[in-house]
Write a protein that holds these residues in place. Structure first.
Motif, PDB file in Angstrom:
ATOM      1  N   ILE A  89       6.006   1.772   1.159  1.00 45.45           N
ATOM      2  CA  ILE A  89       6.947   0.768   1.636  1.00 45.45           C
ATOM      3  C   ILE A  89       6.642  -0.584   0.652  1.00 45.45           C
ATOM      4  CG2 ILE A  89       7.679  -0.735   3.431  1.00 45.45           C
ATOM      5  CD1 ILE A  89       7.089   1.794   5.223  1.00 45.45           C
ATOM      6  N   PHE A  90       5.343  -0.944   0.626  1.00 47.73           N
ATOM      7  CA  PHE A  90       4.911  -2.076   0.190  1.00 47.73           C
ATOM      8  C   PHE A  90       5.248  -2.035  -1.430  1.00 47.73           C
ATOM      9  CE2 PHE A  90       1.160  -1.917   3.118  1.00 47.73           C
ATOM     10  CZ  PHE A  90       1.805  -2.610   4.221  1.00 47.73           C
ATOM     11  N   ARG A  91       5.105  -0.940  -1.985  1.00 45.28           N
ATOM     12  CA  ARG A  91       5.380  -0.846  -3.505  1.00 45.28           C
ATOM     13  C   ARG A  91       6.843  -1.284  -3.683  1.00 45.28           C
ATOM     14  NH1 ARG A  91       2.527   2.026  -7.582  1.00 45.28           N
ATOM     15  NH2 ARG A  91       3.741   2.187  -9.341  1.00 45.28           N
ATOM     16  N   LYS A  92       7.628  -0.615  -3.125  1.00 45.07           N
ATOM     17  CA  LYS A  92       9.226  -0.955  -3.206  1.00 45.07           C
ATOM     18  C   LYS A  92       9.494  -2.560  -3.253  1.00 45.07           C
ATOM     19  CE  LYS A  92      10.553   3.567  -1.592  1.00 45.07           C
ATOM     20  NZ  LYS A  92      11.136   4.418  -0.375  1.00 45.07           N
ATOM     21  N   ALA A  93       8.454  -3.371  -2.486  1.00 47.85           N
ATOM     22  CA  ALA A  93       8.899  -4.563  -2.383  1.00 47.85           C
ATOM     23  C   ALA A  93       8.221  -5.204  -3.264  1.00 47.85           C
ATOM     24  CB  ALA A  93       8.269  -5.023  -0.985  1.00 47.85           C
ATOM     25  N   MET A  94       7.385  -4.640  -4.216  1.00 47.91           N
ATOM     26  CA  MET A  94       6.731  -5.492  -5.301  1.00 47.91           C
ATOM     27  C   MET A  94       7.206  -5.365  -6.584  1.00 47.91           C
ATOM     28  SD  MET A  94       2.710  -4.153  -4.479  1.00 47.91           S
ATOM     29  CE  MET A  94       1.977  -5.336  -5.614  1.00 47.91           C
ATOM     30  N   ASP A  95       6.852  -6.144  -7.710  1.00 49.42           N
ATOM     31  CA  ASP A  95       7.564  -5.943  -9.017  1.00 49.42           C
ATOM     32  C   ASP A  95       6.789  -4.908  -9.566  1.00 49.42           C
ATOM     33  OD1 ASP A  95       6.793  -6.852 -11.915  1.00 49.42           O
ATOM     34  OD2 ASP A  95       8.524  -7.670 -11.462  1.00 49.42           O
ATOM     35  N   PRO A  96       7.292  -4.087 -10.478  1.00 49.50           N
ATOM     36  CA  PRO A  96       6.704  -2.735 -10.677  1.00 49.50           C
ATOM     37  C   PRO A  96       5.552  -3.127 -11.750  1.00 49.50           C
ATOM     38  CG  PRO A  96       9.174  -2.663 -11.143  1.00 49.50           C
ATOM     39  CD  PRO A  96       8.953  -4.160 -10.453  1.00 49.50           C
ATOM     40  N   VAL A  97       5.733  -3.996 -12.351  1.00 50.55           N
ATOM     41  CA  VAL A  97       4.329  -4.319 -13.260  1.00 50.55           C
ATOM     42  C   VAL A  97       3.224  -4.720 -12.498  1.00 50.55           C
ATOM     43  CG1 VAL A  97       3.393  -5.983 -14.921  1.00 50.55           C
ATOM     44  CG2 VAL A  97       6.057  -5.132 -15.168  1.00 50.55           C
ATOM     45  N   THR A  98       3.392  -5.592 -11.314  1.00 46.34           N
ATOM     46  CA  THR A  98       2.253  -5.809 -10.384  1.00 46.34           C
ATOM     47  C   THR A  98       1.711  -4.460  -9.703  1.00 46.34           C
ATOM     48  OG1 THR A  98       3.260  -8.071 -10.209  1.00 46.34           O
ATOM     49  CG2 THR A  98       1.612  -7.391  -8.318  1.00 46.34           C
ATOM     50  N   ALA A  99       2.844  -3.788  -9.227  1.00 46.94           N
ATOM     51  CA  ALA A  99       2.447  -2.638  -8.400  1.00 46.94           C
ATOM     52  C   ALA A  99       1.403  -1.553  -9.414  1.00 46.94           C
ATOM     53  CB  ALA A  99       3.581  -1.765  -8.007  1.00 46.94           C
ATOM     54  N   GLN A 100       1.826  -1.589 -10.691  1.00 45.08           N
ATOM     55  CA  GLN A 100       0.917  -0.608 -11.421  1.00 45.08           C
ATOM     56  C   GLN A 100      -0.585  -1.168 -11.687  1.00 45.08           C
ATOM     57  OE1 GLN A 100       2.963  -0.535 -15.128  1.00 45.08           O
ATOM     58  NE2 GLN A 100       4.657   0.960 -14.593  1.00 45.08           N
ATOM     59  N   LYS A 101      -0.615  -2.400 -11.367  1.00 50.85           N
ATOM     60  CA  LYS A 101      -2.142  -2.951 -11.366  1.00 50.85           C
ATOM     61  C   LYS A 101      -3.009  -2.551 -10.341  1.00 50.85           C
ATOM     62  CE  LYS A 101      -0.353  -6.940 -14.191  1.00 50.85           C
ATOM     63  NZ  LYS A 101      -0.531  -8.348 -14.113  1.00 50.85           N
ATOM     64  N   VAL A 102      -2.307  -1.781  -9.193  1.00 52.80           N
ATOM     65  CA  VAL A 102      -3.048  -1.407  -8.019  1.00 52.80           C
ATOM     66  C   VAL A 102      -3.600   0.044  -8.287  1.00 52.80           C
ATOM     67  CG1 VAL A 102      -3.056  -0.877  -5.545  1.00 52.80           C
ATOM     68  CG2 VAL A 102      -1.535  -2.901  -6.628  1.00 52.80           C
ATOM     69  N   VAL A 103      -4.910   0.056  -8.040  1.00 51.10           N
ATOM     70  CA  VAL A 103      -5.628   1.423  -8.245  1.00 51.10           C
ATOM     71  C   VAL A 103      -6.373   1.758  -7.153  1.00 51.10           C
ATOM     72  CG1 VAL A 103      -7.579   2.314  -9.516  1.00 51.10           C
ATOM     73  CG2 VAL A 103      -6.177   0.649 -10.698  1.00 51.10           C
ATOM     74  N   PHE A 104      -6.264   3.183  -6.763  1.00 52.36           N
ATOM     75  CA  PHE A 104      -6.916   3.562  -5.116  1.00 52.36           C
ATOM     76  C   PHE A 104      -7.852   4.515  -5.892  1.00 52.36           C
ATOM     77  CE2 PHE A 104      -2.604   2.457  -4.111  1.00 52.36           C
ATOM     78  CZ  PHE A 104      -2.638   2.032  -2.909  1.00 52.36           C
TER      79      PHE A 104
END
Length: 133
Positions: A89-104
């Protein structure tokens, strides 16, 4: 560290405080070499009570999106399974470039992931020790 993780307002004030401190350090010439920020979100102990207010995660995404060129990476350490649904859900609310910076990463993978992101060895050792506490 945010001490009241069940309070969405306290969490947002904590994140806002961190972002403002980063900005002050940058203005004083004491920030990162490349002007980029790395945020480590250690989710150890995150449980169902923490997930009852998804607005905390959405608000965090919106705050971090305001600094897209400043954010280098967000490491999410030991995210529980229930977080994967929230992340979708959160990922859809984010800019795709910003979302790609998140690493699990898992706690066991964290040190190697930090080192791969060019953290100095002393910092990697300190971070992994801090996360072990």
């Amino acid at each position: 560290q945010c001490m009241d993780r069940h309070n969405s307002t306290a969490n947002m004030l904590h994140l806002q405080n961190i972002v403002e401190k980063w900005g002050r350090l940058e203005r004083m010439g004491r920030g990162s070499v490349d002007g980029k920020w790395i945020y480590i979100f250690d989710m150890q102990g995150f449980g169902m009570l923490d997930a009852l207010d998804p607005s905390t995660g959405l608000k965090s995404c919106f705050i971090l999106q305001k600094y897209p060129e400043r954010l280098s990476r967000v490491f999410v350490v030991d995210a529980p399974r229930l977080f994967s649904g929230l992340w979708s859900i959160f990922r859809k609310a984010m800019d795709p470039v910003t979302a790609q910076k998140v690493v699990f990463v898992t706690r066991a993978e964290a040190g190697a992931s930090f080192a791969a992101h060019a953290f100095p060895p002393g910092l990697v050792a300190w971070l992994t020790c801090e996360m072990a506490d």
